[in-house]
Design an enzyme around this catalytic site. Structure first.
Site, PDB file in Angstrom:
ATOM      1  N   CYS A  77       0.930  -1.218   0.337  1.00 54.59           N
ATOM      2  CA  CYS A  77       0.132   0.076  -0.001  1.00 54.59           C
ATOM      3  C   CYS A  77       0.942   1.217   0.033  1.00 54.59           C
ATOM      4  CB  CYS A  77      -0.740   0.010   1.161  1.00 54.59           C
ATOM      5  SG  CYS A  77      -2.338   1.100   1.150  1.00 54.59           S
ATOM      6  N   HIS A 175      -3.794  -4.811  -0.277  1.00 59.11           N
ATOM      7  CA  HIS A 175      -3.379  -5.301   0.988  1.00 59.11           C
ATOM      8  C   HIS A 175      -3.393  -7.105   0.896  1.00 59.11           C
ATOM      9  CE1 HIS A 175      -3.104  -1.785   3.614  1.00 59.11           C
ATOM     10  NE2 HIS A 175      -4.081  -1.379   2.904  1.00 59.11           N
ATOM     11  N   GLU A 177      -2.474  -9.044   2.954  1.00 64.19           N
ATOM     12  CA  GLU A 177      -3.220  -9.756   4.467  1.00 64.19           C
ATOM     13  C   GLU A 177      -4.680  -9.575   4.557  1.00 64.19           C
ATOM     14  OE1 GLU A 177      -2.523  -5.230   5.307  1.00 64.19           O
ATOM     15  OE2 GLU A 177      -1.824  -6.622   3.853  1.00 64.19           O
TER      16      GLU A 177
END
Length: 195
Positions: A77, A175, A177
């Site tokens: 990001c 992202h 994650e």
């Protein structure tokens, strides 16, 4: 394997750490240059505003360290955006790893872009086993244009880079994650890259 998440006060680091744990690995949070240099893999996260994040990097000397790293480095990001030459956000000079400027969306789309978008034109070891047009999760108001180092792209009023790759440096605008099974696969691919 030694995995270090750079902890410079501008990252959503716990969710990345937990995602790595789910893959069966442990990661250390650190802003110590000797710990970062000794890592096998380095993750450079970023959440927040570019100019204040860059000030934090400079305060700990990491602005000069990160571009010199030789092991695989993944910017996420804002981390990816700071790896570029410049970002319009806060009129901020970046680390100059990826030779492009980051711009604000002004194509009549709502900013920030929050939510799921498709990635395509995949061409990097990061995307091994990932299908074209898979959905990933993004939260951003600024973007890197499509260029030579683009290895994945999306469209939000304009085609833009959702991933960059140059030498040992990788960046994802999304992202991993927070991108479910696809994101876990991309993170695992990064951890399995051999330089």
């Amino acid at each position: 394997m030694k995995i270090v998440i750079i902890n410079y006060g501008a990252g959503n680091i716990q969710s990345i750490k937990f995602a790595i744990q789910r893959l069966g690995y442990e990661a250390v949070l650190s802003n110590d240059p000797s710990v970062i240099k000794a890592a096998d893999k380095v993750i450079f996260p970023g959440v927040g505003e570019a100019s204040s994040a860059m000030r934090k990097l400079k305060a700990s000397g990491l602005d000069t360290l990160v571009p010199q790293l030789k092991q695989p480095v993944l910017g996420i990001c804002l981390g990816m955006q700071l790896m570029c030459n410049y970002t319009e956000e806060g009129d901020t000079k970046g680390l100059g790893i990826f030779h492009t400027d980051v711009m604000r969306f002004n194509q009549g789309v709502k900013v920030p872009q929050i939510g799921w978008n498709q990635i395509e034109f995949l061409k990097s070891p990061l995307f091994k086993g990932v299908e074209e047009k898979e959905y990933i999760y993004l939260v951003h108001s600024y973007y890197a244009p499509v260029m030579e180092e683009t290895v994945a792209q999306s469209n939000y009023g304009v085609d833009y880079s959702t991933a960059l790759h140059k030498d040992n440096f990788y960046g994802t605008q999304f992202h991993p994650e927070k991108s479910s099974v696809v994101g876990e696969k991309i993170l695992r691919n990064f951890l399995e890259i051999r330089n």
